[in-house]
Every structure is written in C-alpha cells, then in structure tokens.
Design a protein around this motif. Structure first.
Motif, PDB file in Angstrom:
ATOM      1  N   ARG A  28      42.110  34.776  49.923  1.00 43.25           N
ATOM      2  CA  ARG A  28      41.758  36.187  50.097  1.00 43.25           C
ATOM      3  C   ARG A  28      41.337  36.457  51.534  1.00 43.25           C
ATOM      4  O   ARG A  28      41.662  37.508  52.097  1.00 43.25           O
ATOM      5  CB  ARG A  28      40.677  36.584  49.092  1.00 43.25           C
ATOM      6  CG  ARG A  28      41.216  36.601  47.667  1.00 43.25           C
ATOM      7  CD  ARG A  28      40.261  37.225  46.693  1.00 43.25           C
ATOM      8  NE  ARG A  28      39.110  36.410  46.375  1.00 43.25           N
ATOM      9  CZ  ARG A  28      39.025  35.588  45.342  1.00 43.25           C
ATOM     10  NH1 ARG A  28      40.031  35.474  44.494  1.00 43.25           N
ATOM     11  NH2 ARG A  28      37.932  34.908  45.117  1.00 43.25           N
ATOM     12  N   HIS A  60      45.343  37.387  43.912  1.00 42.82           N
ATOM     13  CA  HIS A  60      44.361  37.618  44.971  1.00 42.82           C
ATOM     14  C   HIS A  60      44.397  39.074  45.433  1.00 42.82           C
ATOM     15  O   HIS A  60      43.345  39.673  45.691  1.00 42.82           O
ATOM     16  CB  HIS A  60      44.596  36.660  46.138  1.00 42.82           C
ATOM     17  CG  HIS A  60      44.245  35.243  45.809  1.00 42.82           C
ATOM     18  ND1 HIS A  60      42.984  34.844  45.414  1.00 42.82           N
ATOM     19  CD2 HIS A  60      45.005  34.123  45.809  1.00 42.82           C
ATOM     20  CE1 HIS A  60      42.969  33.547  45.197  1.00 42.82           C
ATOM     21  NE2 HIS A  60      44.196  33.084  45.425  1.00 42.82           N
ATOM     22  N   LEU A  64      41.276  41.848  45.471  1.00 44.37           N
ATOM     23  CA  LEU A  64      40.928  42.637  46.658  1.00 44.37           C
ATOM     24  C   LEU A  64      41.047  44.132  46.380  1.00 44.37           C
ATOM     25  O   LEU A  64      40.226  44.934  46.826  1.00 44.37           O
ATOM     26  CB  LEU A  64      41.817  42.244  47.840  1.00 44.37           C
ATOM     27  CG  LEU A  64      41.569  40.843  48.408  1.00 44.37           C
ATOM     28  CD1 LEU A  64      42.709  40.429  49.324  1.00 44.37           C
ATOM     29  CD2 LEU A  64      40.236  40.795  49.133  1.00 44.37           C
TER      30      LEU A  64
END
Length: 109
Positions: A28, A60, A64
C-alpha cells in the motif's frame, strides 16, 4: 452482547489506528508512492510497477479506497486511481497532531 473492541476507544483513536493500518503494508505504501510520483491517475500500470498479482493489487486498492486516501473513476474497461487530495490532507493533519506530541520530560524508566 458486549461492546466491539473499537467502541471502547474514541473516534479519533479509531481514525488514527485505521490510518496506521493502511501504512502497515509495504504494497500500500508503494501504491501511494507511485500515485504521488506519476501525479496523475494510474489505470493498468500498477501491476507492472508494484510487481504483485492483479488480485493482490486490487485488494490493496480496495483498502486505500475504503479509507478514502485514493479515489477511482471508470475509464472504458478499467478503473483509474489517484490520490484523494482532500482526504489525504485530512489524514496528514490528524497524524501530524498525533505524532507531534511532546515527549514528557520526566524520568519514567
């Protein structure tokens, strides 16, 4: 039924923990660094750039995006991602306030 563990803590404490969690995986961090570096939306190059499988990158990106640090828009058959400037600024403010606390001057240990 008892309280969820997160309910024991303040909203701010939970928010800081979520921000810290998102930085807890190097993939990330690498995705965010790449998005800052290219200064535009990234569509299909994240798999090649990061070197992980598409499903892993997607997971990922989902984390986010869930936290709001990135945003995505559909372009044809792909989704392009970029930094969500407003949420990034908010996250920076919260984390800077937390990390910029003064260390007590007493000799505790």
């Amino acid at each position: 039924m008892g309280l969820a563990k997160t309910e024991m803590f303040t909203d701010l404490q939970n928010e800081i923990a979520l921000f810290a969690k998102v930085f807890g995986h190097p993939a990330r961090v690498a995705i965010l660094q790449h998005l800052f570096k290219i200064d535009t939306c990234a569509c299909g190059d994240l798999v090649n750039e990061i070197g992980l499988a598409q499903p892993t990158i997607s997971q990922h990106l989902k984390e986010l995006k869930h936290l709001g640090l990135i945003k995505g828009k559909v372009e044809g058959t792909s989704v392009c991602y970029c930094i969500n400037a407003d949420n990034w600024t908010k996250m920076k403010k919260v984390m800077i306030q937390f990390l910029d606390q003064n260390i007590p001057k007493g000799d505790c240990c």
